[in-house]
Design a protein around this motif. Structure first.
Motif, PDB file in Angstrom:
ATOM      1  N   SER A   1     -10.647  -0.149  -9.811  1.00 45.62           N
ATOM      2  CA  SER A   1     -11.794  -0.998  -9.454  1.00 45.62           C
ATOM      3  C   SER A   1     -12.836  -0.203  -8.675  1.00 45.62           C
ATOM      4  O   SER A   1     -14.052  -0.346  -8.896  1.00 45.62           O
ATOM      5  CB  SER A   1     -11.335  -2.208  -8.636  1.00 45.62           C
ATOM      6  OG  SER A   1     -10.663  -1.799  -7.452  1.00 45.62           O
TER       7      SER A   1
ATOM      8  N   LEU B   1       1.646   2.036  -3.857  1.00 46.02           N
ATOM      9  CA  LEU B   1       0.593   2.444  -4.774  1.00 46.02           C
ATOM     10  C   LEU B   1      -0.261   3.595  -4.264  1.00 46.02           C
ATOM     11  O   LEU B   1      -0.869   4.310  -5.062  1.00 46.02           O
ATOM     12  CB  LEU B   1      -0.311   1.241  -5.065  1.00 46.02           C
ATOM     13  CG  LEU B   1       0.382   0.048  -5.726  1.00 46.02           C
ATOM     14  CD1 LEU B   1      -0.584  -1.118  -5.835  1.00 46.02           C
ATOM     15  CD2 LEU B   1       0.912   0.422  -7.093  1.00 46.02           C
ATOM     16  N   TYR B   2      -0.346   3.758  -2.950  1.00 43.29           N
ATOM     17  CA  TYR B   2      -1.228   4.767  -2.377  1.00 43.29           C
ATOM     18  C   TYR B   2      -0.435   5.718  -1.476  1.00 43.29           C
ATOM     19  O   TYR B   2       0.706   5.457  -1.127  1.00 43.29           O
ATOM     20  CB  TYR B   2      -2.339   4.099  -1.555  1.00 43.29           C
ATOM     21  CG  TYR B   2      -3.144   3.073  -2.314  1.00 43.29           C
ATOM     22  CD1 TYR B   2      -4.156   3.463  -3.184  1.00 43.29           C
ATOM     23  CD2 TYR B   2      -2.890   1.718  -2.166  1.00 43.29           C
ATOM     24  CE1 TYR B   2      -4.892   2.526  -3.889  1.00 43.29           C
ATOM     25  CE2 TYR B   2      -3.622   0.761  -2.857  1.00 43.29           C
ATOM     26  CZ  TYR B   2      -4.626   1.176  -3.724  1.00 43.29           C
ATOM     27  OH  TYR B   2      -5.351   0.242  -4.415  1.00 43.29           O
TER      28      TYR B   2
ATOM     29  N   SER C   1       1.322   6.840  -6.686  1.00 47.65           N
ATOM     30  CA  SER C   1       2.380   5.901  -7.063  1.00 47.65           C
ATOM     31  C   SER C   1       3.565   6.623  -7.668  1.00 47.65           C
ATOM     32  O   SER C   1       4.704   6.153  -7.610  1.00 47.65           O
ATOM     33  CB  SER C   1       1.838   4.855  -8.042  1.00 47.65           C
ATOM     34  OG  SER C   1       1.371   5.469  -9.222  1.00 47.65           O
TER      35      SER C   1
ATOM     36  N   VAL D   1      -6.703  -7.733 -16.225  1.00 48.14           N
ATOM     37  CA  VAL D   1      -6.676  -8.292 -14.870  1.00 48.14           C
ATOM     38  C   VAL D   1      -6.608  -9.814 -14.927  1.00 48.14           C
ATOM     39  O   VAL D   1      -5.889 -10.453 -14.141  1.00 48.14           O
ATOM     40  CB  VAL D   1      -7.910  -7.832 -14.068  1.00 48.14           C
ATOM     41  CG1 VAL D   1      -8.036  -8.615 -12.765  1.00 48.14           C
ATOM     42  CG2 VAL D   1      -7.817  -6.336 -13.767  1.00 48.14           C
TER      43      VAL D   1
ATOM     44  N   CYS E   1       0.824  -1.207   0.000  1.00 47.53           N
ATOM     45  CA  CYS E   1       0.000   0.000   0.000  1.00 47.53           C
ATOM     46  C   CYS E   1       0.857   1.255   0.000  1.00 47.53           C
ATOM     47  O   CYS E   1       0.439   2.311  -0.471  1.00 47.53           O
ATOM     48  CB  CYS E   1      -0.939   0.003   1.207  1.00 47.53           C
ATOM     49  SG  CYS E   1      -2.297  -1.166   1.037  1.00 47.53           S
TER      50      CYS E   1
ATOM     51  N   GLU F   1       4.765  -4.696  -7.721  1.00 50.09           N
ATOM     52  CA  GLU F   1       3.579  -3.947  -7.312  1.00 50.09           C
ATOM     53  C   GLU F   1       2.502  -4.939  -6.896  1.00 50.09           C
ATOM     54  O   GLU F   1       2.246  -5.923  -7.588  1.00 50.09           O
ATOM     55  CB  GLU F   1       3.067  -3.060  -8.441  1.00 50.09           C
ATOM     56  CG  GLU F   1       3.980  -1.891  -8.753  1.00 50.09           C
ATOM     57  CD  GLU F   1       3.386  -0.939  -9.767  1.00 50.09           C
ATOM     58  OE1 GLU F   1       3.746   0.246  -9.730  1.00 50.09           O
ATOM     59  OE2 GLU F   1       2.582  -1.376 -10.605  1.00 50.09           O
ATOM     60  N   GLN F   2       1.870  -4.684  -5.767  1.00 53.07           N
ATOM     61  CA  GLN F   2       0.833  -5.566  -5.234  1.00 53.07           C
ATOM     62  C   GLN F   2      -0.524  -4.905  -5.398  1.00 53.07           C
ATOM     63  O   GLN F   2      -0.779  -3.823  -4.863  1.00 53.07           O
ATOM     64  CB  GLN F   2       1.075  -5.855  -3.751  1.00 53.07           C
ATOM     65  CG  GLN F   2       0.065  -6.795  -3.127  1.00 53.07           C
ATOM     66  CD  GLN F   2       0.272  -8.231  -3.575  1.00 53.07           C
ATOM     67  OE1 GLN F   2       1.383  -8.748  -3.500  1.00 53.07           O
ATOM     68  NE2 GLN F   2      -0.792  -8.868  -4.023  1.00 53.07           N
ATOM     69  N   TYR F   3      -1.391  -5.556  -6.165  1.00 56.41           N
ATOM     70  CA  TYR F   3      -2.751  -5.068  -6.347  1.00 56.41           C
ATOM     71  C   TYR F   3      -3.708  -6.002  -5.609  1.00 56.41           C
ATOM     72  O   TYR F   3      -3.285  -6.975  -4.986  1.00 56.41           O
ATOM     73  CB  TYR F   3      -3.095  -5.013  -7.839  1.00 56.41           C
ATOM     74  CG  TYR F   3      -2.273  -4.010  -8.613  1.00 56.41           C
ATOM     75  CD1 TYR F   3      -2.711  -2.702  -8.789  1.00 56.41           C
ATOM     76  CD2 TYR F   3      -1.046  -4.372  -9.169  1.00 56.41           C
ATOM     77  CE1 TYR F   3      -1.959  -1.779  -9.493  1.00 56.41           C
ATOM     78  CE2 TYR F   3      -0.286  -3.459  -9.888  1.00 56.41           C
ATOM     79  CZ  TYR F   3      -0.747  -2.162 -10.042  1.00 56.41           C
ATOM     80  OH  TYR F   3       0.005  -1.255 -10.730  1.00 56.41           O
ATOM     81  N   ASP F   4      -4.993  -5.715  -5.701  1.00 53.42           N
ATOM     82  CA  ASP F   4      -5.994  -6.571  -5.064  1.00 53.42           C
ATOM     83  C   ASP F   4      -6.152  -7.848  -5.888  1.00 53.42           C
ATOM     84  O   ASP F   4      -6.805  -7.862  -6.926  1.00 53.42           O
ATOM     85  CB  ASP F   4      -7.340  -5.846  -4.955  1.00 53.42           C
ATOM     86  CG  ASP F   4      -7.281  -4.663  -4.004  1.00 53.42           C
ATOM     87  OD1 ASP F   4      -6.462  -4.716  -3.067  1.00 53.42           O
ATOM     88  OD2 ASP F   4      -8.049  -3.701  -4.193  1.00 53.42           O
TER      89      ASP F   4
ATOM     90  N   ARG G   1      -4.359   4.656 -11.101  1.00 53.51           N
ATOM     91  CA  ARG G   1      -4.574   3.328 -11.692  1.00 53.51           C
ATOM     92  C   ARG G   1      -4.945   2.297 -10.633  1.00 53.51           C
ATOM     93  O   ARG G   1      -5.738   1.390 -10.882  1.00 53.51           O
ATOM     94  CB  ARG G   1      -3.312   2.872 -12.420  1.00 53.51           C
ATOM     95  CG  ARG G   1      -2.961   3.727 -13.612  1.00 53.51           C
ATOM     96  CD  ARG G   1      -1.658   3.278 -14.231  1.00 53.51           C
ATOM     97  NE  ARG G   1      -1.033   4.370 -14.974  1.00 53.51           N
ATOM     98  CZ  ARG G   1       0.240   4.387 -15.325  1.00 53.51           C
ATOM     99  NH1 ARG G   1       1.020   3.379 -14.992  1.00 53.51           N
ATOM    100  NH2 ARG G   1       0.733   5.404 -16.005  1.00 53.51           N
ATOM    101  N   ALA G   2      -4.357   2.424  -9.446  1.00 54.83           N
ATOM    102  CA  ALA G   2      -4.637   1.448  -8.392  1.00 54.83           C
ATOM    103  C   ALA G   2      -6.078   1.538  -7.902  1.00 54.83           C
ATOM    104  O   ALA G   2      -6.595   0.596  -7.318  1.00 54.83           O
ATOM    105  CB  ALA G   2      -3.677   1.640  -7.223  1.00 54.83           C
TER     106      ALA G   2
END
Length: 462
Positions: A211, A60-61, A66, A322, A57, A279-282, A207-208
């Protein structure tokens, strides 16, 4: 009474919209972001900067978005990283926006050095590229560096706070509602649901936050259109391979059309003497890169991306991207995949032993040796192989067997919110800006769309 403006996000689009709005005393400005403050996003491993040890987090946040932890390349052209002329309708206005963004960055500590290249060197590289059917794009650029970008962002943030802008961090926005002429924004903070009412909203979640944005678009009835995404890999080579072109352009852009499918392939985000990062996304992982001014590696890396466009009856490129990322994540055991180019070309997976034998030592150690062709579609793999072999004519060495490829690298620009020249949506007083809404693809253009959104609000209140 001051009008209240809620701005969702804390990246360049948000910071620069707040910057513009704070030039008057007409507004009560509140920024909401699910991430942390600039200083709290610092990587614990000083020798590499942003790395796998970081809380995802934090990457990206947070304040600066980012881009705060990127290599801080400022592309000073209105047609690179977006199309400001199309958004504004005027070439002179587009260039003025770029110059305004640049001047603010300079005021807050961006280096004055401008990477522009000598004319003779530029023309020589262009001729070499054209001989191989490749287009080289020359761009005036500034390189802040991953180690100094947070300093610049912190300076901007402190300036905004002095102007009365309120930053509400660790605030995860969950809903935007239109109630008569106002908006109610709901967010979670410390496991408590809170609401804030405002006259205006600027949504720039990055971008993160795509969703979240899609869920709100569907609920609110915001007009959008689907657009292409870019799917590919992060290429890592020895720094000596990239040095000749880096002397011409810090972040060189090469545009290629693949031989078999005639698909568009491009280089993006070159990090000379830099590092590859996860990079770690959901629900899935990706890769990116960064470079610093003071801490350097022996390698250089860049994104190598194939354009993907879908047509009726399936136009949702974001969902397609995705799905590719999730397959790659499964194959990597929750980590990015790494493969030697020679292995990909020969149709075999890379093993830990083959990676160790490579002339290039990976800068991202937490990647799983494997077969990228098991994750990326055949068409995209074909585009990447053909185009990287052609790029080897311009940059000898990028097409060697030892070149390392990391996957997946996906740039999600799958939706584009329909806006007017002031970044206002079909819902009155709801504005959008930045990468997450499909209006930009880099720091400068993102910041410029933030300024346009602010100008739209200022115009309504004039």
């Amino acid at each position: 009474m001051k009008k209240k403006v809620v701005i969702i996000g804390a990246g360049p689009a948000v910071l620069f919209s707040a910057y513009k709005l704070s030039e008057t005393d007409k507004f009560d400005i509140v920024l909401l972001d699910r991430g942390r403050d600039v200083d709290s996003r610092k990587c614990p491993l000083e020798h590499t900067g942003v790395c796998d040890a970081c809380n995802p987090c934090n990457v990206l946040y947070g304040a600066g978005g980012s881009g705060c932890l990127s290599d801080g390349i400022l592309n000073l052209r209105p047609d690179i990283g977006g199309d400001l002329e199309e958004l504004t309708g005027k070439a002179d206005k587009a260039l003025k926006l770029v110059n305004e963004v640049d001047s603010i960055f300079l005021e807050h500590g961006a280096p004055e050095k401008l990477f522009i290249g000598e004319t003779e060197m530029i023309e020589a590289l262009q001729r070499k590229a054209e001989a191989s059917g490749i287009k080289f794009i020359q761009i005036p650029q500034r390189h802040i560096g991953s180690d100094y970008t947070p300093v610049v962002i912190n300076s901007i943030k402190k300036y905004l706070e002095k102007k009365g802008v309120k930053f509400v961090l660790l605030a995860d926005v969950t809903k935007i509602e239109k109630i008569k002429n106002n908006y109610i924004t709901t967010y979670l903070q410390k496991n408590t649901s809170r609401k804030i009412e405002s006259d205006y909203v600027i949504a720039a979640p990055g971008r993160a936050g795509s969703s979240f944005l899609m869920s709100q678009i569907n609920q609110l009835g915001i007009n959008i259109e689907h657009q292409p995404i870019d799917v590919g890999v992060r290429v890592e080579v020895s720094k000596v391979v990239m040095k000749p072109v880096i002397e011409v352009n810090r972040d060189p852009k090469f545009h290629i059309y693949s031989k078999t499918y005639d698909d568009f392939v491009r280089t993006f985000c070159t990090n000379h003497e830099g590092y590859v990062m996860k990079e770690q996304y959901d629900g899935y992982v990706g890769v990116n890169g960064h470079s610093m001014r003071d801490i350097k590696s022996q390698n250089s890396n860049f994104a190598f991306l194939s354009r993907v466009t879908l047509t009726s009856p399936v136009e949702d490129t974001t969902s397609y991207g995705v799905s590719i990322a999730k397959i790659a994540t499964v194959l990597g055991g929750g980590k990015p995949l790494i493969q030697r180019f020679g292995d990909l070309r020969r149709g075999r997976r890379s093993t830990p032993e083959r990676i160790r034998r490579s002339n290039i030592k990976p800068t991202l150690l937490s990647a799983t040796p494997g077969d990228i062709a098991m994750a990326l579609p055949y068409r995209i793999v074909t585009n990447l192989i053909e185009s990287l072999e052609r790029l080897d004519n311009v940059l000898p060495g990028v097409g060697s067997d030892s070149t390392l490829l990391y996957a997946p690298e996906i740039k999600f620009y799958g939706i584009k919110v329909k806006v007017d020249s002031s970044m206002e949506t079909n819902l009155p007083n709801l504005f959008v800006a930045g990468d997450g809404v499909g209006l930009s693809r880099d720091i400068v253009n993102s910041a410029a769309t933030g300024i346009l959104a602010a100008q739209g609000i200022l115009k309504k209140e004039s």
